[in-house]
Design an enzyme around this catalytic site. Structure first.
Site, PDB file in Angstrom:
ATOM      1  N   ARG A 103      -6.342  15.657 -10.940  1.00 39.11           N
ATOM      2  CA  ARG A 103      -7.326  15.724 -12.028  1.00 39.11           C
ATOM      3  C   ARG A 103      -6.892  14.701 -13.071  1.00 39.11           C
ATOM      4  O   ARG A 103      -5.767  14.751 -13.575  1.00 39.11           O
ATOM      5  CB  ARG A 103      -7.379  17.121 -12.638  1.00 39.11           C
ATOM      6  N   ASP A 121      -0.442  21.395 -14.644  1.00 35.88           N
ATOM      7  CA  ASP A 121      -0.859  20.602 -15.794  1.00 35.88           C
ATOM      8  C   ASP A 121       0.244  19.612 -16.175  1.00 35.88           C
ATOM      9  O   ASP A 121       1.432  19.930 -16.087  1.00 35.88           O
ATOM     10  CB  ASP A 121      -1.144  21.503 -16.994  1.00 35.88           C
TER      11      ASP A 121
END
Length: 206
Positions: free
Chosen positions: A129, A78
């Site tokens: 992403r 992330d």
């Protein structure tokens, strides 16, 4: 239905806490395998000790990736706020070049540097992403409003660059990319539009 496990936590205060977070991920992997669900996990590098030392975070990430590779897991790193972007990308690139290619990264469209970062990681072959980003950042580094943020992706040449890179990655088979966003209703509530390799949704639909 794909799933990813994210053990919530970040910015640990000691190497012992970083090791504990690493061990928690290692312990969860066989349970995920036994449950027969998607073998995907998401991590934050500050949870693995990035604030303490890049070397601590690197060692813990390498441990997780090694076990994950053996058990068929994909690990997505992330993206945290802007002070961590370069360190995050550099570490993901290093792992990839060492052959630990079961790692991907998240990029935030709100950050002005993302156009270049996306090309950088897709060229290497890393799965990406793309999300909007929820951190409060200075105007020098990030778009400050939703209209500004969407203008980057809808109206100017960056639209062609960002989404062109995503589509080329998919069509060539060199990398995989996904886009995640949300819409806001009249009450200010957010509804996730999920992940897709497509242009941003219109204001009234996903």
């Amino acid at each position: 239905l794909a799933q990813t496990l994210d053990l919530l936590g970040e910015s640990v205060a000691s190497a012992a806490e970083a090791t504990a977070a690493t061990n928690a991920y290692l312990a969860m992997m066989p349970r995920i395998v036994g449950a027969g669900i998607g073998r995907n996990i998401s991590i934050k590098l500050t949870q693995l000790g990035l604030d303490l030392s890049p070397d601590v975070a690197e060692a813990n990430l390498r441990t997780i990736l090694g076990r994950a590779r053996d058990d068929g897991f994909f690990v997505r790193v992330d993206m945290e706020n802007s002070p961590y972007v370069e360190a995050t990308l550099s570490l993901v690139e290093r792992m990839w070049r060492e052959g630990l290619t079961n790692v991907g990264v998240v990029l935030q469209s709100a950050l002005k540097r993302t156009e270049q970062d996306l090309a950088r990681v897709l060229d290497l072959g890393v799965r990406v992403r793309l999300v909007k980003g929820a951190y409060k950042e200075p105007a020098s580094l990030a778009w400050q409003s939703k209209p500004e943020d969407w203008r980057l992706l809808r109206s100017n040449s960056s639209c062609c660059t960002v989404f062109g890179a995503i589509f080329r990655a998919h069509s060539s088979g060199k990398a995989s990319a996904s886009v995640s966003t949300f819409r806001t209703d009249a009450n200010g509530s957010h509804t996730s539009c999920g992940d897709s390799a497509s242009v941003p949704p219109t204001s009234d639909s996903c």
